[in-house]
Design a protein around this motif. Structure first.
Motif, PDB file in Angstrom:
ATOM      1  N   LEU A  30       0.646  -1.162   0.062  1.00  0.00           N
ATOM      2  CA  LEU A  30       0.079   0.120  -0.069  1.00  0.00           C
ATOM      3  C   LEU A  30       0.969   1.138  -0.115  1.00  0.00           C
ATOM      4  N   ALA A  31       1.029   2.045  -0.975  1.00  0.00           N
ATOM      5  CA  ALA A  31       1.761   3.146  -1.286  1.00  0.00           C
ATOM      6  C   ALA A  31       1.213   4.410  -1.361  1.00  0.00           C
ATOM      7  N   VAL A  32       1.698   5.313  -0.503  1.00  0.00           N
ATOM      8  CA  VAL A  32       1.074   6.833  -0.601  1.00  0.00           C
ATOM      9  C   VAL A  32       2.084   7.448  -1.142  1.00  0.00           C
ATOM     10  N   LEU A  33       1.554   8.280  -2.527  1.00  0.00           N
ATOM     11  CA  LEU A  33       2.387   8.819  -3.590  1.00  0.00           C
ATOM     12  C   LEU A  33       2.236  10.355  -3.399  1.00  0.00           C
ATOM     13  N   THR A  34       2.955  11.001  -3.207  1.00  0.00           N
ATOM     14  CA  THR A  34       2.939  12.726  -3.078  1.00  0.00           C
ATOM     15  C   THR A  34       3.906  13.191  -4.193  1.00  0.00           C
ATOM     16  N   ASP A  35       4.676  12.673  -4.995  1.00  0.00           N
ATOM     17  CA  ASP A  35       5.686  12.901  -5.981  1.00  0.00           C
ATOM     18  C   ASP A  35       5.207  12.346  -7.170  1.00  0.00           C
ATOM     19  N   SER A  36       5.243  10.962  -7.425  1.00  0.00           N
ATOM     20  CA  SER A  36       5.008  10.260  -8.573  1.00  0.00           C
ATOM     21  C   SER A  36       3.502  10.109  -8.830  1.00  0.00           C
ATOM     22  N   THR A  37       3.115   9.847 -10.057  1.00  0.00           N
ATOM     23  CA  THR A  37       1.789   9.713 -10.316  1.00  0.00           C
ATOM     24  C   THR A  37       1.698   7.985 -10.227  1.00  0.00           C
ATOM     25  N   ALA A  38       0.467   7.603 -10.113  1.00  0.00           N
ATOM     26  CA  ALA A  38       0.234   6.233  -9.946  1.00  0.00           C
ATOM     27  C   ALA A  38       0.831   5.572 -11.093  1.00  0.00           C
ATOM     28  N   ASP A  39       0.624   5.993 -12.157  1.00  0.00           N
ATOM     29  CA  ASP A  39       1.297   5.169 -13.570  1.00  0.00           C
ATOM     30  C   ASP A  39       2.935   5.111 -13.397  1.00  0.00           C
ATOM     31  N   GLU A  40       3.448   6.493 -13.089  1.00  0.00           N
ATOM     32  CA  GLU A  40       4.812   6.324 -12.936  1.00  0.00           C
ATOM     33  C   GLU A  40       5.440   5.428 -11.906  1.00  0.00           C
ATOM     34  N   TRP A  41       4.945   5.447 -10.886  1.00  0.00           N
ATOM     35  CA  TRP A  41       5.212   4.621  -9.626  1.00  0.00           C
ATOM     36  C   TRP A  41       5.176   2.998 -10.014  1.00  0.00           C
ATOM     37  N   HIS A  42       3.887   2.725 -10.590  1.00  0.00           N
ATOM     38  CA  HIS A  42       3.708   1.358 -10.853  1.00  0.00           C
ATOM     39  C   HIS A  42       4.586   0.790 -11.965  1.00  0.00           C
ATOM     40  N   ARG A  43       4.869   1.729 -13.116  1.00  0.00           N
ATOM     41  CA  ARG A  43       5.914   1.339 -13.882  1.00  0.00           C
ATOM     42  C   ARG A  43       7.266   1.064 -13.357  1.00  0.00           C
ATOM     43  N   ARG A  44       7.523   1.878 -12.478  1.00  0.00           N
ATOM     44  CA  ARG A  44       8.921   1.986 -11.620  1.00  0.00           C
ATOM     45  C   ARG A  44       8.800   0.525 -11.010  1.00  0.00           C
ATOM     46  N   TRP A  45       7.787   0.370 -10.376  1.00  0.00           N
ATOM     47  CA  TRP A  45       7.944  -0.965  -9.420  1.00  0.00           C
ATOM     48  C   TRP A  45       7.917  -2.115 -10.314  1.00  0.00           C
ATOM     49  N   GLU A  46       7.476  -2.129 -11.370  1.00  0.00           N
ATOM     50  CA  GLU A  46       7.622  -3.327 -12.222  1.00  0.00           C
ATOM     51  C   GLU A  46       8.552  -3.538 -12.709  1.00  0.00           C
ATOM     52  N   ARG A  47       9.429  -2.471 -13.349  1.00  0.00           N
ATOM     53  CA  ARG A  47      10.807  -2.526 -13.862  1.00  0.00           C
ATOM     54  C   ARG A  47      11.501  -3.179 -12.943  1.00  0.00           C
ATOM     55  N   ALA A  48      11.529  -2.636 -11.639  1.00  0.00           N
ATOM     56  CA  ALA A  48      12.416  -3.072 -10.480  1.00  0.00           C
ATOM     57  C   ALA A  48      12.058  -4.586 -10.253  1.00  0.00           C
ATOM     58  N   GLY A  49      11.089  -5.201 -10.685  1.00  0.00           N
ATOM     59  CA  GLY A  49      11.042  -6.530 -10.486  1.00  0.00           C
ATOM     60  C   GLY A  49      10.182  -6.672  -9.040  1.00  0.00           C
ATOM     61  N   GLY A  50       9.507  -5.695  -8.502  1.00  0.00           N
ATOM     62  CA  GLY A  50       8.560  -5.551  -7.539  1.00  0.00           C
ATOM     63  C   GLY A  50       7.715  -7.003  -7.359  1.00  0.00           C
ATOM     64  N   ASP A  51       7.610  -7.618  -6.393  1.00  0.00           N
ATOM     65  CA  ASP A  51       6.718  -8.799  -6.277  1.00  0.00           C
ATOM     66  C   ASP A  51       5.708  -8.305  -5.164  1.00  0.00           C
ATOM     67  N   ALA A  52       4.440  -8.247  -5.355  1.00  0.00           N
ATOM     68  CA  ALA A  52       3.251  -8.148  -4.476  1.00  0.00           C
ATOM     69  C   ALA A  52       2.268  -9.107  -4.845  1.00  0.00           C
ATOM     70  N   GLU A  53       1.405  -9.270  -3.817  1.00  0.00           N
ATOM     71  CA  GLU A  53       0.191 -10.200  -4.009  1.00  0.00           C
ATOM     72  C   GLU A  53      -0.856  -9.070  -4.548  1.00  0.00           C
ATOM     73  N   GLN A  54      -1.018  -7.939  -3.845  1.00  0.00           N
ATOM     74  CA  GLN A  54      -1.927  -7.019  -4.220  1.00  0.00           C
ATOM     75  C   GLN A  54      -1.331  -5.533  -4.158  1.00  0.00           C
ATOM     76  N   VAL A  55      -1.430  -4.504  -4.996  1.00  0.00           N
ATOM     77  CA  VAL A  55      -0.953  -3.102  -4.823  1.00  0.00           C
ATOM     78  C   VAL A  55      -2.014  -2.108  -4.642  1.00  0.00           C
ATOM     79  N   GLY A  56      -2.098  -1.541  -3.720  1.00  0.00           N
ATOM     80  CA  GLY A  56      -3.110  -0.412  -3.560  1.00  0.00           C
ATOM     81  C   GLY A  56      -2.268   0.965  -3.369  1.00  0.00           C
TER      82      GLY A  56
END
Length: 278
Positions: A30-56
């Protein structure tokens, strides 16, 4: 998440993202974003190989973006995005956080909460509000954790919030002579340096609370578990390091001029001393 999981204050967004990736490990994020947009953050998370069951993702946006406040959009089975207008209303943000956490409460997976910028949260609210939010999140995620990024926080913020969280990763950067000053103190007066290194957090907490103009260490020691000697040596270090003034016209024990106390300088010195090798 590892059994020894803890709440972490990370210096820098890149370090915070790496720490989150290490802590998430198939948990909910569960991420609180005040600088990145949701799209920007999620792309960064996927590129970094982030592994999560669910993402909010809670995107805290400026009004200029034109989105409606406090909306939640289910993007897929494992991704939902909520929006909160800035400046952030603390009660609204807490409500959205609780909605996600309540929804995942029955999940066999734990939840790691990621805060993209403590400085942004404090700027929109205040230190006390952010401190309360951190305490409630650490209690709610006691088996999982909170990862908070300190990129452009003031030193005083880092000192306060770092005391709420269990550990820090990385090192702060300094635009002042604080690292040089504490190294010099270690060389010239290792005893006073040792007291400062051990008790600087307690000392600045006491100084932040006092409403007296001139004080002696003995007058403040009653408000802490430190002895007069411990507190006095720590205050003496702050004076020698130009974060606190001594009253010149006094006899006997040092009397400190709290009108000339610089809390930001004191916190910078404390963080600098913690960054020194043992």
């Amino acid at each position: 998440m590892p059994d020894d999981a803890s709440d972490v204050l990370a210096f820098g967004v890149d370090r915070a993202m790496r720490t989150l990736r290490e802590h998430a490990g198939g948990q909910n994020v569960l991420a609180v974003l005040t600088d990145s947009t949701a799209d920007e953050w999620h792309r960064r998370w996927e590129r970094a190989g982030g592994d999560a069951e669910q993402v909010g993702l809670i995107e805290c946006f400026d009004l200029a973006r034109g989105a409606a406040a406090a909306q939640t959009t289910v993007v897929s089975d494992d991704l939902a995005v909520a929006t909160v207008e800035r400046p952030i209303d603390a009660s609204q943000l807490r409500s959205v956080l609780e909605r996600f956490l309540d929804g995942w409460e029955g999940s066999p997976r734990g939840t790691v909460v990621y805060l993209e910028s403590l400085a942004d949260l404090r700027e929109d609210t205040d230190r006390e509000t952010v401190g309360g939010l951190l305490e409630s999140l650490t209690a709610r995620t006691d088996r999982d954790g909170v990862v908070a990024a300190a990129s452009d926080c003031a030193a005083r913020d880092i000192a306060v919030f770092g005391d709420t969280l269990d550990e820090t990763v990385g090192e702060p950067s300094f635009d002042t002579d604080a690292p040089t000053a504490v190294r010099r103190l270690r060389t010239t007066d290792p005893t006073t340096f040792g007291y400062f290194r051990s008790y600087w957090r307690e000392a600045i907490e006491i100084l932040d609370r006092t409403d007296r103009s001139y004080v002696q260490a003995g007058q403040l020691a009653d408000e802490t578990e430190l002895s007069s000697r411990m507190l006095g040596a720590t205050l003496s270090a702050l004076a020698r390091l130009d974060a606190l003034a001594l009253r010149a016209d006094t006899n006997g024990p040092n009397r400190y001029d709290c009108r000339n106390y610089d809390p930001e300088r004191a916190a910078e010195l404390g963080l600098a001393v913690e960054s020194l090798p043992e």
